[in-house]
Scaffold this motif. Structure first.
Motif, short mmCIF file in Angstrom:
data_model
loop_
_atom_site.label_atom_id
_atom_site.label_comp_id
_atom_site.label_asym_id
_atom_site.label_seq_id
_atom_site.Cartn_x
_atom_site.Cartn_y
_atom_site.Cartn_z
N UNK A 177 -24.71 25.32 135.67
CA UNK A 177 -24.52 24.38 134.49
C UNK A 177 -24.04 25.21 133.25
N UNK A 178 -22.95 25.07 132.54
CA UNK A 178 -22.84 25.25 131.32
C UNK A 178 -22.50 24.10 130.09
N UNK A 215 -23.87 29.19 129.50
CA UNK A 215 -24.48 28.81 130.53
C UNK A 215 -25.94 28.61 130.30
N UNK A 216 -26.47 27.27 130.98
CA UNK A 216 -27.58 26.96 130.38
C UNK A 216 -28.88 26.99 131.46
N UNK A 246 -19.91 25.01 140.13
CA UNK A 246 -20.09 25.16 138.76
C UNK A 246 -19.87 24.07 137.87
N UNK A 247 -20.62 23.45 137.09
CA UNK A 247 -20.40 22.32 136.33
C UNK A 247 -20.40 22.72 134.96
N UNK A 248 -19.15 21.92 134.13
CA UNK A 248 -19.16 22.52 132.72
C UNK A 248 -18.99 21.11 131.90
N UNK A 249 -19.99 21.21 130.97
CA UNK A 249 -20.25 20.02 129.90
C UNK A 249 -19.51 20.66 128.75
N UNK A 271 -15.21 30.30 132.48
CA UNK A 271 -16.36 29.97 132.10
C UNK A 271 -17.50 30.63 132.85
N UNK A 272 -18.63 30.93 132.02
CA UNK A 272 -19.76 31.73 132.61
C UNK A 272 -20.35 30.97 133.54
N UNK A 273 -20.11 29.57 134.04
CA UNK A 273 -20.79 28.95 134.94
C UNK A 273 -19.95 29.28 136.21
#
Length: 395
Positions: free
Chosen positions: A223-224, A229-230, A247-250, A280-282
């Motif tokens: 999750x980013x 990326x968190x 991969x989930x992008x918020x 994205x990093x995720x």
């Protein structure tokens, strides 16, 4: 602070309100004044809590942070509200109505679960952390949905809950960040067994965990939030596809998902085209760059570098796009001359596959602004050769 109770008294709460917006540069003067009327320990605790609340705004938002209580470790390790809310909503969508939150910390995830209408058993073995989690549940009006229990998570019976969420400690006060999953507290092997034993199990792990260390039974989600990326979460349960990756992008709530049967081979390598895409990093952590490359109709600039190139512009939530104007072999003098010639005053340096530090390069090539223009330079490899790609973001 070893006991939260004094801050929960009328005197303590009044002090918290008084010092809420204290400038750190004025803390000594404020403390000296307040100690004339209040116990020194209480004044120190209130000022310390004010500092923590100010730091917590980035994760919890100003409204919640101003009402919550924190420990230094709790602020550092707690889940960002946007990420916790995503997880809670995902659980609710599966029909979960109760969850055991093991290693709950100060309660960030428990609060999100409760706000989603899920009943929570929040467990931690540290007495002060439990005090803080309980105070946060009460402060946000969620005490009826959250039971905080001080206990060793390995000894808690979770059989009556729809789901189990385990967030092992991945830091040590003595050693800092822990990289060996079996050195987590509790160890990864125990956390996996607890997740597997539940009707639905979730296990939070470090985003950088090697894929070979991920249990075969799990679906892994990275999750980013805002491009950073968190966390990574392992999902276990009868409806979970073993070996799948997501991969989930918020905050866009966009996602890329692939199962072992649908995962694509590595993208082909192509010459640098007009557009460069930075996944994205995720997406990168989940090893789903190939899926994004196919969506963009692109290929890689190098077999070892996660930059996608294409001759066409595409709008995508999964990657940042730049229009490339120049491709140069790595050469500091040539880059400096080009920036001066173009009148560049704002330089953004990104790197992937380069040992050069962006700040060091920026100092060398642009000691002062040359003009009003802006440019982004990518330090990378193209077909194995150190290369500089110059371009502008696609808006």
């Amino acid at each position: 602070m070893n006991d939260l109770a004094p801050l929960l008294t009328p005197e303590g709460r009044a002090l918290l309100d008084e010092v809420r917006d204290t400038d750190p540069a004025r803390e000594l003067a404020v403390a000296t004044r307040l100690r004339r009327e209040h116990p020194a320990a209480l004044v120190s605790a209130a000022l310390g809590q004010a500092r923590l609340r100010q730091r917590a705004v980035a994760k919890f938002g100003e409204r919640d942070a101003a009402r919550m209580f924190f420990t230094p470790h709790g602020v550092e390790q707690s889940t960002r509200t946007s990420v916790a809310t995503h997880r809670a909503e995902s659980l609710r969508a599966t029909g979960v109505r109760s969850v055991a939150d093991l290693c709950c910390g100060i309660g960030g995830d428990a609060l999100a679960f409760a706000r989603a209408g899920i009943r929570v058993l929040a467990v931690d073995r540290d007495p002060l952390t439990c005090q803080v989690a309980r105070a946060n549940a009460d402060a946000l009006g969620l005490g009826d949905l959250i039971e905080v229990r001080e206990a060793d998570v390995t000894e808690v019976d979770t059989s009556g809950y729809d789901a189990v969420f385990v967030d092992p400690a991945r830091r040590s006060s003595a050693r800092g960040r822990i990289f060996d999953p079996e050195a987590y507290s509790p160890p990864l092997s125990w956390a996996v067994s607890a997740a597997l034993a539940a009707p639905l199990g979730l296990l939070k792990i470090a985003p950088g965990i090697p894929h070979e260390a991920i249990p075969a039974e799990a679906t892994a989600e990275w999750v980013s939030d805002g491009g950073d990326v968190k966390e990574a979460i392992l999902w276990f349960g009868p409806d979970v596809t073993p070996g799948a990756r997501r991969a989930t992008l918020l905050p866009a709530d966009a996602g890329v998902y692939a199962t072992p049967a649908t995962m694509l081979p590595d993208p082909e390598v192509r010459p640098v085209g007009r557009y460069l895409y930075e996944p994205d990093g995720a997406v990168i952590r989940a090893h789903l760059v190939a899926e994004v490359a196919e969506d963009l109709g692109g290929g890689l600039i190098d077999p070892t570098i996660a930059y996608i190139t294409s001759d066409e512009a595409h709008r995508t939530p999964y990657a940042g796009a730049h229009e490339i104007t120049d491709r140069l072999p790595f050469n500091v003098k040539k880059l400096k001359a080009l920036l001066r010639e173009r009148g560049v005053g704002t330089l953004t340096v990104k790197k992937r596959g380069s040992a050069v530090e962006p700040e060091e390069l920026r100092r060398k090539v642009m000691p002062k602004p040359y003009g009003p223009e802006s440019v982004t330079v990518f330090l990378t490899r193209v077909a194995g050769a150190p290369t500089m790609l110059l371009g502008h973001p696609v808006r």
